[in-house]
Write an enzyme that holds these catalytic residues in place. Structure first.
Site, short mmCIF file in Angstrom:
data_model
loop_
_atom_site.label_atom_id
_atom_site.label_comp_id
_atom_site.label_asym_id
_atom_site.label_seq_id
_atom_site.Cartn_x
_atom_site.Cartn_y
_atom_site.Cartn_z
N GLY A 122 18.55 35.89 64.27
CA GLY A 122 17.66 34.73 64.17
C GLY A 122 18.41 33.45 64.49
N VAL A 191 39.10 37.48 43.22
CA VAL A 191 38.25 38.56 42.70
C VAL A 191 38.33 39.79 43.61
CG1 VAL A 191 35.89 39.19 42.15
CG2 VAL A 191 36.69 36.87 41.73
N GLU A 211 49.92 35.96 46.02
CA GLU A 211 48.92 34.93 45.72
C GLU A 211 49.57 33.56 45.82
OE1 GLU A 211 45.59 34.35 45.01
OE2 GLU A 211 46.36 32.30 44.87
N VAL A 245 51.59 33.45 51.95
CA VAL A 245 51.90 34.21 53.16
C VAL A 245 51.80 33.27 54.36
CG1 VAL A 245 51.18 36.10 54.66
CG2 VAL A 245 51.09 36.37 52.18
N VAL A 277 41.71 36.39 51.47
CA VAL A 277 42.03 34.98 51.20
C VAL A 277 40.79 34.10 51.15
CG1 VAL A 277 44.37 35.16 52.16
CG2 VAL A 277 42.46 34.48 53.65
N GLY A 278 39.63 34.71 51.16
CA GLY A 278 38.41 33.92 51.04
C GLY A 278 37.40 34.26 52.11
N ASP A 319 25.50 32.38 50.02
CA ASP A 319 26.88 32.08 50.39
C ASP A 319 27.00 31.01 51.47
OD1 ASP A 319 27.69 34.06 48.65
OD2 ASP A 319 28.82 35.22 50.13
N HIS A 451 26.11 48.04 14.93
CA HIS A 451 27.45 48.56 14.64
C HIS A 451 27.49 50.05 14.94
CE1 HIS A 451 31.31 49.10 12.74
NE2 HIS A 451 30.79 50.13 12.06
P1 FAD Z 1 25.04 38.15 52.69
O1 FAD Z 1 25.00 39.19 51.63
O2 FAD Z 1 26.31 37.96 53.44
O3 FAD Z 1 23.84 38.47 53.68
C1 FAD Z 1 23.61 37.73 54.83
C2 FAD Z 1 22.89 38.60 55.83
O4 FAD Z 1 22.48 37.79 56.92
C3 FAD Z 1 23.74 39.72 56.43
O5 FAD Z 1 23.01 40.91 56.43
C4 FAD Z 1 24.02 39.24 57.85
O6 FAD Z 1 24.16 40.31 58.76
C5 FAD Z 1 22.75 38.47 58.13
N1 FAD Z 1 22.88 37.46 59.17
C6 FAD Z 1 23.86 36.55 59.38
N2 FAD Z 1 23.57 35.75 60.42
C7 FAD Z 1 22.37 36.17 60.89
C8 FAD Z 1 21.52 35.73 61.93
N3 FAD Z 1 21.82 34.67 62.67
N4 FAD Z 1 20.36 36.41 62.13
C9 FAD Z 1 20.03 37.46 61.34
N5 FAD Z 1 20.77 37.89 60.35
C10 FAD Z 1 21.93 37.26 60.10
N6 FAD Z 1 29.11 39.15 44.32
C11 FAD Z 1 28.68 39.41 43.06
O7 FAD Z 1 27.85 38.67 42.55
N7 FAD Z 1 29.15 40.49 42.37
C12 FAD Z 1 30.08 41.33 42.88
O8 FAD Z 1 30.48 42.30 42.23
C13 FAD Z 1 30.55 41.09 44.20
N8 FAD Z 1 31.45 41.91 44.77
C14 FAD Z 1 31.84 41.69 46.06
C15 FAD Z 1 32.76 42.56 46.61
C16 FAD Z 1 33.18 42.36 47.92
C17 FAD Z 1 34.18 43.33 48.53
C18 FAD Z 1 32.64 41.29 48.69
C19 FAD Z 1 33.04 41.08 50.12
C20 FAD Z 1 31.72 40.42 48.13
C21 FAD Z 1 31.32 40.60 46.79
N9 FAD Z 1 30.42 39.74 46.18
C22 FAD Z 1 30.01 39.97 44.89
C23 FAD Z 1 29.85 38.56 46.89
C24 FAD Z 1 28.46 38.89 47.38
O9 FAD Z 1 28.52 40.02 48.21
C25 FAD Z 1 27.91 37.68 48.12
O10 FAD Z 1 27.95 36.55 47.28
C26 FAD Z 1 26.46 37.93 48.53
O11 FAD Z 1 26.34 39.06 49.35
C27 FAD Z 1 25.91 36.70 49.27
O12 FAD Z 1 24.58 36.94 49.58
P2 FAD Z 1 23.87 36.24 50.81
O13 FAD Z 1 22.49 36.82 50.83
O14 FAD Z 1 24.04 34.78 50.72
O15 FAD Z 1 24.68 36.71 52.10
P1 AMP Z 2 38.83 34.14 46.53
O1 AMP Z 2 38.64 32.71 46.92
O2 AMP Z 2 38.42 34.48 45.11
O3 AMP Z 2 38.28 35.11 47.54
O4 AMP Z 2 40.41 34.38 46.53
C1 AMP Z 2 41.22 34.14 47.63
C2 AMP Z 2 42.63 33.95 47.10
O5 AMP Z 2 43.54 34.00 48.20
C3 AMP Z 2 42.84 32.61 46.40
O6 AMP Z 2 43.34 32.86 45.11
C4 AMP Z 2 43.85 31.88 47.28
O7 AMP Z 2 44.76 31.10 46.54
C5 AMP Z 2 44.57 33.04 47.97
N1 AMP Z 2 45.20 32.70 49.26
C6 AMP Z 2 44.64 32.00 50.27
N2 AMP Z 2 45.51 31.90 51.33
C7 AMP Z 2 46.64 32.59 50.97
C8 AMP Z 2 47.90 32.87 51.61
N3 AMP Z 2 48.17 32.45 52.87
N4 AMP Z 2 48.82 33.60 50.93
C9 AMP Z 2 48.56 34.06 49.68
N5 AMP Z 2 47.40 33.81 49.03
C10 AMP Z 2 46.44 33.10 49.65
#
Ligand code: FAD
Ligand code: AMP
Length: 475
Positions: A122, A191, A211, A245, A277-278, A319, A451
């Site tokens: 989209g 996380v 970290e 890093v 790293v984010g 996000d 309890h």
């Molecule tokens: P997303 O889930 O990223 O969904 C966005 C969707 O939009 C995707 O399907 C993508 O393909 C689609 N998209 C992007 N651009 C376009 C476009 N132009 N057209 C059509 N479709 C598109 N959060 C928690 O709360 N609890 C957890 O335990 C947790 N564990 C996690 C573990 C991992 C390893 C990771 C990576 C993330 C985790 N998160 C967790 C974070 C969580 O997954 C995100 O915060 C959440 O998925 C965000 O939701 P969203 O709908 O904003 O985006």
């Molecule tokens: P989050 O934002 O919870 O996904 O965590 C990402 C983590 O990666 C944070 O704690 C950052 O401080 C760490 N981080 C980011 N860049 C680097 C780097 N170059 N080396 C080591 N740690 C990093």
């Protein structure tokens, strides 16, 4: 399918699919465009959360924890097992089956709610028009009264160490390893780094976490973070703090990382590395420059407290906008926006969003930490309770950790609850509800807790705020 909708949602993750379902429940004609393609090559709703985030990580955390406990802890219960073996392929297949079931479930919910599900890409054009490019076929033009942008986020890489899907992987790659790495590096002890590092540590990898920050889990309450760090180190996670890093390179057999800390520069050789790293917001290709949607200085879509963007009737959630990158935060924004669009009341209480880290022990919190309150000059009372004194935690053989309740010194209102311990992610809900109702420590004190339960630790921590805990010595 017509090409005119009341609402078009771009993105089918927990923010977008929830917004679409609620919009349809509100009687609005709704389409949801999503681009995700699953491991079988087919469209798969649910976004990062279901396909490559929350759900598969929790599936592997559960399996790896059971494996670890069977090998190391069952003896404590008087259970003797023969050799405990690992069938990683079966473990991964179980994870895949859970993902596929839940993603299919969203498709079912879309059907039941009459949300038009559009697989493809989209793009927002000026004047609330959306260009939809299906997986196969020509782009189509959709019109909508309201557009909700929910395109989520993707992992950030390190410039000198590009992802290669083999030795240098992001979180999705780390959820799909076909063999347990021998020496695994994890860059970033946030996380995601902690959860994935724990999975592979439990399955037998030597895990080193690098970290950059000096303080472990800087976003959590300091006392809770210290307790968690102690437990993780005891499990054999090799955590280096203040270790930034700088670069990395592929070697014949693996990856060499270079990092700096207070002592100087170091090298670390690993077989595989997870870069955690984010994450950064997904806005590329989403916005026509004339659509009028502004980004903030960090690249997120700019929104107000109600998720309105700078373009009329264009909203953004999850996000891709400011705030914690959490599935439930995005979902609540989705509900709020879908209700506002339908002329109903909508609000997200950003001050009361729980965070959970699904390690062992789990870490969960809501509200403000002691450090936050000190920095803001708020007079507060603190009460803690150790799981060591909880009968249920002892029975579970999981008595590490504590609960901490922080309350306003004058009004007694609960300002924060922080837990490191068994099922912390479940226990925190009580605190979330209490805070949502502006509850006080006394409210928790006067609430009857069954309890023996882990929740009694929350009760005792609330009592301890006023030095009235029964099962601890009040100091
Ligand atoms: P997303 O889930 O990223 O969904 C966005 C969707 O939009 C995707 O399907 C993508 O393909 C689609 N998209 C992007 N651009 C376009 C476009 N132009 N057209 C059509 N479709 C598109 N959060 C928690 O709360 N609890 C957890 O335990 C947790 N564990 C996690 C573990 C991992 C390893 C990771 C990576 C993330 C985790 N998160 C967790 C974070 C969580 O997954 C995100 O915060 C959440 O998925 C965000 O939701 P969203 O709908 O904003 O985006
Ligand atoms: P989050 O934002 O919870 O996904 O965590 C990402 C983590 O990666 C944070 O704690 C950052 O401080 C760490 N981080 C980011 N860049 C680097 C780097 N170059 N080396 C080591 N740690 C990093």
């Amino acid at each position: 399918m017509g090409s005119k909708f009341d609402v078009v949602v771009i993105g089918g993750g927990p923010a977008g699919y929830v917004a679409a379902i609620r919009a349809a429940q509100n009687g609005l004609s709704t389409a949801c465009i999503d681009a995700w393609v699953g491991s079988d090559g087919e469209p798969s709703l649910g976004g990062t959360c279901l396909n490559a985030g929350c759900i598969p990580s929790k599936a592997l955390l559960e399996s790896s924890e059971l494996y670890h406990r069977a090998r190391h802890d069952f003896g404590n219960h008087g259970i003797r097992l023969g050799e405990v073996g690992l069938d990683l392929a079966a473990m991964q297949a179980r994870k895949e089956a859970i993902v596929s079931k839940l993603c299919g479930g969203i498709q079912g919910l879309f059907k039941a709610n009459q949300v038009s599900s559009l697989a493809g890409h989209g793009r927002l054009l000026p004047g609330n028009k959306v260009q939809f490019t299906p997986r196969a076929g020509e782009p189509q033009l959709l019109e909508a009264d309201h557009v909700i942008l929910a395109t989520g986020s993707t992992p950030t890489g390190l410039g000198s160490l590009p992802f290669d899907g083999e030795r240098v992987v992001d979180s999705a790659g780390a959820l799909a390893f076909a063999a347990v790495p021998r020496r695994l590096g994890v860059i970033g002890a946030g996380v995601i780094g902690l959860e994935l590092g724990s999975v592979w540590r439990r399955l037998g990898a030597e895990v080193t976490l690098l970290e950059a920050m000096d303080r472990f889990l800087f976003m959590a309450d300091g006392q809770i973070a210290r307790e968690a760090e102690r437990q993780f180190r005891r499990q054999g996670l090799d955590i280096h703090l203040g270790a930034k890093v700088q670069s990395g390179e592929r070697t014949a057999g693996g990856v060499r990382l270079r990092y700096d800390d207070r002592q100087g520069s170091h090298e670390l050789e690993v077989d595989q590395v997870i870069v955690a790293v984010g994450r950064r917001p997904c806005t590329g290709e989403l916005l026509d420059p004339l659509a009028g949607v502004a980004l903030d200085e960090r690249g997120f879509i700019s929104v107000d407290d109600h998720c309105r963007t700078t373009a009329a009737n264009v909203w953004a959630i999850g996000d891709v906008v400011r705030g914690p990158m959490l599935a439930h935060k995005g979902s609540e924004e989705g509900v709020m926006v879908a209700d506002l669009v339908a002329g109903r009341y909508g609000h997200v209480n950003y001050a009361v969003i729980p965070s959970v880290i699904y390690t062992t022990p789990e870490i969960a919190w809501v509200g403000r930490s002691e450090e936050d309150l000190k920095a803001a000059g708020v007079a507060y009372k603190a009460g803690t309770f150790n799981f060591a004194a909880s009968g249920r935690a002892r029975a579970m053989d999981q008595a590490a950790g504590l609960v901490k309740v922080l309350a306003d010194a004058v009004t007694d209102e609960i300002l924060g609850v922080h837990i490191c311990g068994p099922m912390a992610g479940e226990l925190i809900s009580e605190a979330v509800v209490a805070m949502e109702f502006q509850g006080t420590a006394e409210d928790l004190q006067r609430t009857i807790h069954a309890h023996p339960t882990l929740a009694e630790a929350v009760h005792e921590a609330a009592l301890s705020v006023d030095r009235r805990a029964i099962h601890a010595i009040n100091r």
